[in-house]
Design a protein around this motif. Structure first.
Motif, PDB file in Angstrom:
ATOM      1  N   SER A 173       0.729  -1.080  -0.057  1.00 28.63           N
ATOM      2  CA  SER A 173       0.076   0.015   0.005  1.00 28.63           C
ATOM      3  C   SER A 173       1.018   1.200  -0.145  1.00 28.63           C
ATOM      4  O   SER A 173       0.666   2.400  -0.860  1.00 28.63           O
ATOM      5  N   ILE A 174       1.870   1.456   0.836  1.00 27.50           N
ATOM      6  CA  ILE A 174       2.608   2.472   1.200  1.00 27.50           C
ATOM      7  C   ILE A 174       3.642   2.770   0.108  1.00 27.50           C
ATOM      8  O   ILE A 174       3.902   3.987  -0.578  1.00 27.50           O
ATOM      9  N   VAL A 175       4.196   1.757  -0.046  1.00 25.80           N
ATOM     10  CA  VAL A 175       5.591   1.738  -0.918  1.00 25.80           C
ATOM     11  C   VAL A 175       5.199   1.952  -2.587  1.00 25.80           C
ATOM     12  O   VAL A 175       5.838   2.793  -3.169  1.00 25.80           O
ATOM     13  N   GLY A 176       4.011   1.479  -2.690  1.00 23.22           N
ATOM     14  CA  GLY A 176       3.601   1.501  -4.335  1.00 23.22           C
ATOM     15  C   GLY A 176       3.007   2.975  -4.400  1.00 23.22           C
ATOM     16  O   GLY A 176       2.875   3.493  -5.426  1.00 23.22           O
ATOM     17  N   ALA A 177       2.433   3.502  -3.344  1.00 22.47           N
ATOM     18  CA  ALA A 177       1.778   4.693  -3.400  1.00 22.47           C
ATOM     19  C   ALA A 177       2.007   5.655  -2.296  1.00 22.47           C
ATOM     20  O   ALA A 177       1.032   5.731  -1.395  1.00 22.47           O
ATOM     21  N   PRO A 178       3.375   6.377  -2.068  1.00 21.81           N
ATOM     22  CA  PRO A 178       3.737   7.226  -0.817  1.00 21.81           C
ATOM     23  C   PRO A 178       2.923   8.263  -0.938  1.00 21.81           C
ATOM     24  O   PRO A 178       3.419   9.386  -1.164  1.00 21.81           O
ATOM     25  N   LYS A 179       1.820   8.266  -0.069  1.00 22.30           N
ATOM     26  CA  LYS A 179       1.096   9.537   0.024  1.00 22.30           C
ATOM     27  C   LYS A 179       0.309   9.746   1.206  1.00 22.30           C
ATOM     28  O   LYS A 179       0.093   8.665   1.794  1.00 22.30           O
ATOM     29  N   MET A 180      -0.085  10.808   1.856  1.00 23.53           N
ATOM     30  CA  MET A 180      -0.513  11.021   3.018  1.00 23.53           C
ATOM     31  C   MET A 180      -1.965  10.094   2.923  1.00 23.53           C
ATOM     32  O   MET A 180      -2.144   9.567   3.948  1.00 23.53           O
ATOM     33  N   ALA A 181      -2.651  10.301   2.024  1.00 23.96           N
ATOM     34  CA  ALA A 181      -4.015   9.408   1.950  1.00 23.96           C
ATOM     35  C   ALA A 181      -4.027   8.118   2.063  1.00 23.96           C
ATOM     36  O   ALA A 181      -4.689   7.411   2.674  1.00 23.96           O
TER      37      ALA A 181
END
Length: 316
Positions: A173-181
């Motif tokens: 989740s995070i490494v693939g799309a590093p953003k606050m949301a």
């Protein structure tokens, strides 16, 4: 969770005949049960470092914090050869994207904890760490590790598997799309899981996310993942789980009938007194989640943190 992910493992635990006496230490739970969900990356330090099969047995000697690797009969010092190989091997493992490592217990190269270190008088003290295991843990401090001996303990096994699956979700989740949301969504889905390990970390992580926009995103994510892995390394307890179960029950307070509330409370008490394992109240909660279509709880990983085929949460 359908897609397999990589776990490092001592090669002998897969049944490979790489031990000093040409034997192996195959673990059927690791190969047949956990092996359904992970792809193992086998490592045998002695063979890969060039000592061959069969070979003279070795042991750690001297200072437990800085021991030498000495053969048992001929007293050959293999320390430098092992350390040079270990440093190169952990660097190569960076490319494997490992989510955990399972070491062979008691091994002078792969033992994770309480490895025998022999004094000058030949007396063993269980204070050592295998040379490759130490290099790996120093290089990858956030990645969960365990050894095959400790994994026979149901609570330790569950904790390790929970950590590797949570790390998998984090990376996906995070490494693939590093953003606050994305971070907010991840934290929301896993917050009760974190609470079951540590109220302190649960509060710190919640505060960090709430104030996250004050930090550069990279620093925020780095601080969060450190807190997360520190939290998950702390074992759950009956008391901690009861606290989470009561939180879960609170989401149904306007929906449960009096009889259903009583049923839940009775099952909680049976769990608290260790008459039934955690899977029993969790199963009942999941029943009510589906019956009353509780959308928020449907996404809580605490209720389904790992595949049922792994047969966890069944110890009292």
């Amino acid at each position: 969770m359908e897609q397999n992910f990589k776990i490092g493992i001592s090669s002998c635990l897969l049944g490979n005949e790489v031990r000093w006496n040409s034997g192996h230490k195959m673990d059927r739970y690791l190969t047949r049960t956990l092996g359904q969900f992970v792809d193992y990356v086998p490592v045998c330090p002695e063979v890969e470092a060039g000592f061959g099969v069969p070979r003279e047995s070795m042991r750690l000697v001297g200072d437990p914090e800085n021991p030498r690797l000495i053969t048992f009969k001929t007293k050959t010092d293999n320390t430098d050869q092992m350390l040079r190989w270990a440093r190169r091997r952990v660097e190569k493992l960076e490319k494997e994207d490992l989510h955990g490592f399972i070491f062979k217990s008691d091994s002078p190269s792969s033992g994770m904890i309480r490895v025998k270190v022999y004094t000058e008088k030949g007396m063993p003290v269980k204070k050592g760490v295998g040379m490759f295991a130490r290099a790996y843990m120093d290089h990858f401090p956030l990645i969960p590790v365990e050894d095959d001996g400790r994994l026979h303990d149901p609570a330790i096994r569950e904790n390790f598997i929970e950590r590797i699956f949570t790390l998998k979700r984090w990376r996906e989740s995070i490494v693939g799309a590093p953003k606050m949301a994305t971070l907010i969504d991840f934290h929301t889905r896993n917050k009760l899981l974190f609470l079951s390990h540590s109220q302190k970390h649960y509060r710190l992580m919640g505060k960090l996310v709430a104030e996250g926009k004050k930090l550069p995103l990279k620093e925020l994510l780095d601080r969060y993942v450190h807190l997360m892995m520190d939290a998950l390394a702390l074992k759950t307890t009956t008391k901690k789980n009861i606290n989470v179960l009561q939180h879960l029950m609170g989401y149904f307070k306007k929906q449960l009938s009096g009889d259903e509330k009583q049923e839940l409370l009775e099952v909680f008490e049976q769990y608290r007194q260790e008459f039934v394992p955690l899977v029993v109240p969790i199963t009942l909660i999941n029943h009510f989640v589906r019956k009353y279509d509780q959308q928020y709880l449907k996404m809580q990983t605490y209720l389904n943190p790992h595949p049922v085929e792994l047969k966890l949460r069944t110890h009292v």
